[in-house]
Structure formats: structure tokens, C-alpha cells
Design an enzyme around this catalytic site. Structure first.
Site, short mmCIF file in Angstrom:
data_model
loop_
_atom_site.label_atom_id
_atom_site.label_comp_id
_atom_site.label_asym_id
_atom_site.label_seq_id
_atom_site.Cartn_x
_atom_site.Cartn_y
_atom_site.Cartn_z
N ASN A 1 75.27 51.15 74.17
CA ASN A 1 74.54 52.37 74.59
C ASN A 1 75.29 53.64 74.18
O ASN A 1 74.86 54.74 74.51
CB ASN A 1 74.25 52.36 76.10
CG ASN A 1 75.51 52.50 76.93
OD1 ASN A 1 76.63 52.51 76.41
ND2 ASN A 1 75.33 52.61 78.24
N ARG B 1 94.07 56.73 77.05
CA ARG B 1 95.09 55.72 77.31
C ARG B 1 96.43 56.16 76.74
O ARG B 1 96.51 57.06 75.89
CB ARG B 1 94.66 54.35 76.78
CG ARG B 1 93.91 53.63 77.91
CD ARG B 1 93.37 52.33 77.48
NE ARG B 1 92.16 52.51 76.73
CZ ARG B 1 91.25 51.57 76.57
NH1 ARG B 1 91.40 50.40 77.15
NH2 ARG B 1 90.17 51.79 75.86
N ASP C 1 71.07 49.79 76.44
CA ASP C 1 71.92 49.60 77.62
C ASP C 1 71.72 48.17 78.12
O ASP C 1 70.58 47.79 78.44
CB ASP C 1 71.49 50.62 78.68
CG ASP C 1 72.38 50.60 79.90
OD1 ASP C 1 73.17 49.64 80.05
OD2 ASP C 1 72.29 51.54 80.70
N GLY D 1 81.35 53.95 73.38
CA GLY D 1 81.45 53.46 71.99
C GLY D 1 81.07 54.55 71.01
O GLY D 1 80.43 55.54 71.38
N LEU E 1 81.47 42.62 75.85
CA LEU E 1 82.57 43.58 75.89
C LEU E 1 82.09 44.95 76.35
O LEU E 1 82.82 45.94 76.22
CB LEU E 1 83.24 43.72 74.50
CG LEU E 1 84.10 42.55 74.03
CD1 LEU E 1 83.25 41.51 73.32
CD2 LEU E 1 85.19 43.03 73.10
N TYR F 1 86.23 49.55 88.27
CA TYR F 1 86.44 48.70 87.09
C TYR F 1 86.90 47.32 87.51
O TYR F 1 86.35 46.30 87.10
CB TYR F 1 87.47 49.36 86.18
CG TYR F 1 87.69 48.66 84.86
CD1 TYR F 1 86.68 48.57 83.92
CD2 TYR F 1 88.93 48.08 84.55
CE1 TYR F 1 86.88 47.93 82.70
CE2 TYR F 1 89.14 47.45 83.34
CZ TYR F 1 88.12 47.37 82.42
OH TYR F 1 88.33 46.73 81.21
N1 UDP Z 1 99.98 56.92 81.23
C1 UDP Z 1 100.90 57.93 81.00
N2 UDP Z 1 100.52 58.98 80.23
C2 UDP Z 1 99.30 59.08 79.65
C3 UDP Z 1 98.36 58.04 79.88
C4 UDP Z 1 98.74 56.97 80.67
O1 UDP Z 1 102.04 57.90 81.49
O2 UDP Z 1 99.05 60.07 78.95
C5 UDP Z 1 100.41 55.74 82.02
C6 UDP Z 1 99.44 55.24 83.08
O3 UDP Z 1 99.63 55.93 84.31
C7 UDP Z 1 99.85 53.79 83.17
C8 UDP Z 1 100.22 53.43 81.73
O4 UDP Z 1 100.51 54.68 81.10
O5 UDP Z 1 100.96 53.61 83.99
C9 UDP Z 1 99.14 52.73 80.95
O6 UDP Z 1 97.97 53.50 81.09
P1 UDP Z 1 96.66 53.23 80.26
O7 UDP Z 1 95.64 54.22 80.74
O8 UDP Z 1 96.97 53.21 78.82
O9 UDP Z 1 96.23 51.75 80.64
P2 UDP Z 1 96.15 50.95 82.05
O10 UDP Z 1 97.16 49.88 81.88
O11 UDP Z 1 96.51 51.87 83.17
O12 UDP Z 1 94.75 50.50 82.11
#
Ligand code: UDP
Length: 317
Positions: free
Chosen positions: A34, A195, A58, A38, A82, A154
Site C-alpha cells: 500500500n 533506524r 492494502d 514502502g 512482510l 508492533y
Molecule cells: N538509536 C539511536 N540513535 C538513532 C536511532 C536509534 O541511538 O538515531 C538506538 C535505539 O534507541 C535502539 C537502537 O539504536 O537502542 C536500535 O534502534 P533501531 O530503531 O535501529 O532498531 P530497534 O532495534 O530499536 O527496532
């Protein structure tokens, strides 16, 4: 014999790599997305292939006539689910949608697979382990999830999706497989994804400090997307039910990740500290004994090599 596979969430980061791998080996791919998180650009080069079809739809709604007709025409061997926002900022911004895609979306896709006698693969997550009290995490660990915390949209959505998938297997004999996917990175992880790896790369390339949530002592184990896709395809081709962990068992603190990233991007290490998000897991490392034994799978790509490709991709944009 040509196989036909529905990839729900096929325009996403992992989904687009999976569509590419399946096409490369001669499968027909029906990509359903959707485009909530993505990107059509992720599959732009695949769309010209005769064995590839894209449907903007969707999965929480029933498939429309065009999609149903194509499945009737091509047949269906497998459904890979996924579809879901997967980055913490993405699912926190779409809480209800995230719960819906794990519940209604999973149910719809299970019914599509069941009607065609197709194998169903659920992309579940290491987040089912929550903030784990067992380390590393084996599949027999039940997890430590705050059911009303922000992240639960989630975590619980995926836990429900696992429960529903197992129920369809037990009560209706469906051919299913459940994968628990740990942190994955690589090209097509959007710079805006939120991330840690895509943020650090974007920050290094713009010459601003890394944003470190908490003190950087928390750990993650990062798997390169090509390795992960090899594991998903091995699960697809097997008759394993799972759940099976897929991830790279080499664990790093975020502080170590920042050091490697600064070195590879050739920038001085600069860090801005920010508060840890609520329920952020303190540590995470997959036990991949099952994947090794049942799927003959283990990651091959070293973090530095994988990061170099990821940095090159983000730089090229
Ligand atoms: N994190 C961070 N700085 C960022 C983004 C994420 O320090 O800019 C930390 C986040 O709090 C977590 C880890 O990096 O402890 C991995 O986060 P991510 O969102 O990549 O994946 P998660 O394992 O949390 O789903």
C-alpha cells in the site's frame, strides 16, 4: 516448474530485495504493497520484468478482482507476509495501521494462501522478545513485552500474527513457516527510516553528530540484507514451521557501531545524546542454532563490508 509467490510488503526495504532474489531465480512475483512505508522506487527496476506484477493495495482489505484474477491465472505456491511499518518511528506514527496489518492483514493473507493450497511465510520479529530477560534469545524464550507500552503496537501485532498463523496450521493443517527477523540493514534502508544505521550514515554524510539514544551501551546484532534474504528463501523452500530466528549473532554496543561508522565514513566521532525511547530493549542477539540446523543458514557478510555497501548506496542518492 515456475513458481508464483505473493510478496506482501514487497516494495519495502527487505521485501524489495526478496522480490529481486525470487525473480533472479525464475519465480513469478506478485508484489502487493500500500506504499505506506514502502517505496515504488525500490522496485522500479524490477517492474519491467515480465515475471513481476505490482499491485498498490492494502492487505487489510480483500484482494480486488484484478489481483484475484491474476492469482487464478498464474496459480499460487506461496505467500510471504512482510507487510508492516517496521521502524520504531514508522510504527509509532501509525499505531492502529500497524495493529491492523498484523491482525486483519495476516488473516486475509492466510485465507488467500489457504484457498490456493499455498505455503504461508510470516515475517515476525525479534520484537516478540521485547526487552529480553534471556540472552541471547532462543525461539523457546517467550519474551518480555509491555502489552500497553508504545512499542506494543508492533510487538503485540506480530505476536498476534504468530498466534493466528499457528492456529491456522494446527486447526486447518495449513503449510506455514514463521521467521523472527532481527535488525537488518543495507541498501534501500531509507535515510528517513529512523533506524540507527540509516540515521548514522545520513548524519555522517551531512557532517552532523550521531544521535545516540541513551548512553550507547545497549546492544544490537545487525544482519546484512542479502544474508537475510538467503535465509527467507531457505525457509520458503523448506517445510519448517518454526518459529526460526534469522539474524546475525555478532553483537555490538551502539557505541561500537558509532566508532565503526565514523571510521568507514571518514568523519571524526561526534555524538549528541538523547533520551532512550520507552521500552527500548537493552540488548538483543539471536541464537541461530535452529536456522543453522534446519535451514543450513548462517550470515556470511561482515559488518564492515555490509556497512560499506550501505554507505555507498546512501551516498549515491
Ligand atoms: N538509536 C539511536 N540513535 C538513532 C536511532 C536509534 O541511538 O538515531 C538506538 C535505539 O534507541 C535502539 C537502537 O539504536 O537502542 C536500535 O534502534 P533501531 O530503531 O535501529 O532498531 P530497534 O532495534 O530499536 O527496532
Amino acid at each position: 516448474m515456475t513458481r508464483t509467490v505473493v510478496v506482501a510488503g514487497g516494495s519495502g526495504f527487505i521485501g524489495s530485495h526478496l522480490c529481486e532474489r525470487l525473480l533472479d531465480r525464475g519465480d513469478r512475483v506478485i508484489c502487493v504493497d500500500n506504499l505506506s512505508t514502502g517505496k515504488r522506487a525500490n522496485i522500479a527496476e524490477l517492474e519491467s520484468r515480465p515475471e513481476m506484477r505490482f499491485f498498490e493495495a492494502d492487505v487489510c482489505e480483500e484482494f480486488g478482482p484484478d489481483l484475484r484474477n491474476l492469482i487464478e491465472d498464474w496459480g499460487l505456491d506461496a505467500v510471504l507476509h512482510l507487510a508492516s511499518p517496521a521502524s520504531p518511528p514508522a510504527y509509532l506514527a501509525r499505531p492502529i495501521e500497524t495493529l491492523d496489518v498484523g491482525s486483519r492483514g495476516t488473516r486475509n493473507l492466510l485465507h488467500v494462501a489457504e484457498a490456493q493450497g499455498a505455503r504461508f511465510i510470516l515475517a515476525s520479529t525479534s520484537e516478540v522478545y521485547g526487552d529480553p530477560l534471556e540472552h541471547p534469545q532462543t525461539e523457546s524464550y517467550w519474551g518480555n513485552v509491555n502489552p500497553i507500552g508504545e512499542r506494543s503496537v508492533y510487538d503485540e501485532s506480530k505476536r498476534f500474527a504468530e498466534a493466528l498463523t499457528m492456529a491456522m496450521h494446527r486447526s486447518r493443517g495449513m503449510n506455514i513457516g514463521i521467521l523472527r527477523i532481527f535488525n537488518t540493514y543495507g541498501p534501500r534502508l531509507q535515510p528517513s527510516d529512523g533506524r540507527v544505521i540509516s540515521n548514522f550514515v545520513a548524519q555522517a554524510l551531512s557532517g552532523v553528530p550521531f544521535t545516540m539514544y541513551g548512553d550507547g551501551s545497549q546492544t544490537r546484532s545487525f544482519c546484512y540484507v542479502d544474508d537475510l534474504v538467503t535465509g527467507i528463501v531457505a525457509m520458503l523452500d523448506s517445510s519448517e514451521v518454526g518459529p526460526i530466528n534469522l539474524g546475525n549473532p555478532i553483537e555490538f554496543t551502539l557505541r561500537e557501531l558509532a566508532d565503526v561508522m565514523a571510521e568507514l565514513c571518514e568523519v571524526p566521532l561526534q555524538i549528541t545524546y538523547a533520551p532512550l525511547p520507552s521500552d527500548d530493549p537493552r540488548m538483543r542477539q539471536p541464537d541461530i542454532t535452529l536456522a543453522r540446523e534446519r535451514l543450513g543458514w548462517e550470515p556470511q557478510i561482515d559488518l564492515r563490508d555490509g556497512l560499506a555497501s550501505t554507505i555507498a548506496w546512501q551516498r549515491s542518492r
